[in-house]
Design an enzyme around this catalytic site. Sequence first.
Site, PDB file in Angstrom:
ATOM      1  N   ILE A  37       0.844  -1.192   0.000  1.00  0.00           N
ATOM      2  CA  ILE A  37       0.000   0.000   0.000  1.00  0.00           C
ATOM      3  C   ILE A  37       0.875   1.236   0.000  1.00  0.00           C
ATOM      4  O   ILE A  37       1.630   1.470   0.947  1.00  0.00           O
ATOM      5  CB  ILE A  37      -0.926   0.037   1.237  1.00  0.00           C
ATOM      6  CG1 ILE A  37      -1.719  -1.265   1.366  1.00  0.00           C
ATOM      7  CG2 ILE A  37      -1.874   1.230   1.161  1.00  0.00           C
ATOM      8  CD1 ILE A  37      -2.481  -1.396   2.678  1.00  0.00           C
ATOM      9  N   LYS A 149       3.367  -0.355 -14.173  1.00  0.00           N
ATOM     10  CA  LYS A 149       4.235  -1.058 -15.129  1.00  0.00           C
ATOM     11  C   LYS A 149       5.208  -1.980 -14.407  1.00  0.00           C
ATOM     12  O   LYS A 149       5.388  -3.143 -14.792  1.00  0.00           O
ATOM     13  CB  LYS A 149       5.015  -0.052 -15.972  1.00  0.00           C
ATOM     14  CG  LYS A 149       4.239   0.586 -17.100  1.00  0.00           C
ATOM     15  CD  LYS A 149       5.110   1.569 -17.873  1.00  0.00           C
ATOM     16  CE  LYS A 149       6.316   0.897 -18.493  1.00  0.00           C
ATOM     17  NZ  LYS A 149       7.145   1.867 -19.260  1.00  0.00           N
ATOM     18  N   SER A 168      -8.974   6.465  -6.187  1.00  0.00           N
ATOM     19  CA  SER A 168      -9.286   7.608  -7.038  1.00  0.00           C
ATOM     20  C   SER A 168     -10.009   8.675  -6.217  1.00  0.00           C
ATOM     21  O   SER A 168      -9.762   8.831  -5.022  1.00  0.00           O
ATOM     22  CB  SER A 168     -10.120   7.148  -8.236  1.00  0.00           C
ATOM     23  OG  SER A 168     -10.332   8.192  -9.148  1.00  0.00           O
ATOM     24  N   TYR A 182      -5.845  18.560  -9.063  1.00  0.00           N
ATOM     25  CA  TYR A 182      -6.215  17.316  -8.396  1.00  0.00           C
ATOM     26  C   TYR A 182      -7.259  16.549  -9.199  1.00  0.00           C
ATOM     27  O   TYR A 182      -7.092  15.365  -9.500  1.00  0.00           O
ATOM     28  CB  TYR A 182      -6.739  17.607  -6.990  1.00  0.00           C
ATOM     29  CG  TYR A 182      -7.136  16.367  -6.233  1.00  0.00           C
ATOM     30  CD1 TYR A 182      -6.180  15.442  -5.835  1.00  0.00           C
ATOM     31  CD2 TYR A 182      -8.468  16.117  -5.917  1.00  0.00           C
ATOM     32  CE1 TYR A 182      -6.539  14.299  -5.143  1.00  0.00           C
ATOM     33  CE2 TYR A 182      -8.841  14.981  -5.223  1.00  0.00           C
ATOM     34  CZ  TYR A 182      -7.871  14.075  -4.835  1.00  0.00           C
ATOM     35  OH  TYR A 182      -8.232  12.937  -4.154  1.00  0.00           O
ATOM     36  N   LYS A 186      -6.542  13.055 -11.219  1.00  0.00           N
ATOM     37  CA  LYS A 186      -7.240  11.841 -10.802  1.00  0.00           C
ATOM     38  C   LYS A 186      -8.014  11.224 -11.969  1.00  0.00           C
ATOM     39  O   LYS A 186      -8.087  10.000 -12.108  1.00  0.00           O
ATOM     40  CB  LYS A 186      -8.182  12.151  -9.630  1.00  0.00           C
ATOM     41  CG  LYS A 186      -7.484  12.235  -8.291  1.00  0.00           C
ATOM     42  CD  LYS A 186      -6.855  10.900  -7.919  1.00  0.00           C
ATOM     43  CE  LYS A 186      -6.332  10.870  -6.510  1.00  0.00           C
ATOM     44  NZ  LYS A 186      -5.757   9.555  -6.158  1.00  0.00           N
ATOM     45  N   THR A 221     -11.586  15.887   7.434  1.00  0.00           N
ATOM     46  CA  THR A 221     -10.172  16.009   7.752  1.00  0.00           C
ATOM     47  C   THR A 221      -9.855  17.461   8.122  1.00  0.00           C
ATOM     48  O   THR A 221     -10.672  18.361   7.885  1.00  0.00           O
ATOM     49  CB  THR A 221      -9.321  15.603   6.544  1.00  0.00           C
ATOM     50  OG1 THR A 221      -9.580  16.530   5.468  1.00  0.00           O
ATOM     51  CG2 THR A 221      -9.661  14.188   6.088  1.00  0.00           C
TER      52      THR A 221
END
EC number: 1.1.1.-
Length: 290
Positions: A37, A149, A168, A182, A186, A221
């Site tokens: 992650i 990749k 996403s 942003y 995305k 947040t």
Amino acid sequence: MSLFEAQPRPTKIYHSETYDRIAKHHGFNGQGKVVLITGGASGVGFSIAKAFAAAGVVCIAIVSRSASPQEQAKAALEAAYPSVRVVLFQASVTDSVRMPEILHELGPVDVLVLGVAVVHRREKATAITEQELRDAFDTNVIAAFNLTKAYLETPLPASGQKTIINISSAAAQVHTTRRVGYGSSKAAAAQVLQHFAVEQEQEPDGNPVRIFSFHPGAFYTPAVAQHFTKDEHKWDDLALPGDFAVWLAGPESSFLHGRHLWANWDVDELIGLRERVLQDRRFLTIGLVV
């Protein structure tokens, strides 16, 4: 009402909190599996790390730049799930040399979660600098492209299946102001992953790679607090994207390969759309709607 709940969606049910169908009956078998992650030390990434730990994976690897949040995440995970090995890599995802090295050092990875993102200042497009735009695309698009990749070039894990989960944002498809870099980055990242997904379907090896992108939800947040009061909207629970990611890593989601999803969408209703998804390659993707 949740911040994005009024947006068009393919399901009637809109979840703001996790639910048993994905928290307890996700169908994912974590035995022997390794999960990598990026950005897994905090926020949505850490929620996903906790969910995979709860699902019984053998190892969780976290890549992020700051050592202190990593160590805190590792301590919390190991305290709650002592059977899970937690490996830390302090690196930037934009380092196209170091990231393949990390994959090599870690060994075969079952699930790759692309969780790192750059969010620029909340200003009008005319106030955003070229460098801020480049920073957003370097991390949100180019780094994701390079890591995807590199991951595709690694050996298959013992499970015989690789899964890529791209975190996403609703900003990729919903018109939002003051998010020029942003939102556009995305959207570009989701498109990049869609191209990888289509090409993997054409491989002669039976498509052992599944690729998904999903909007994790809207969370209160410190950055959001600068623009909204906590009571202004119903905010989502951080456990939701974690459990949704685990469900995506399980077998029930395979028909959604290459699609752009929301953690808020009910998974049983999504399963009910299986035939439409399989018949319409453009359904639930980022692109032009006519």
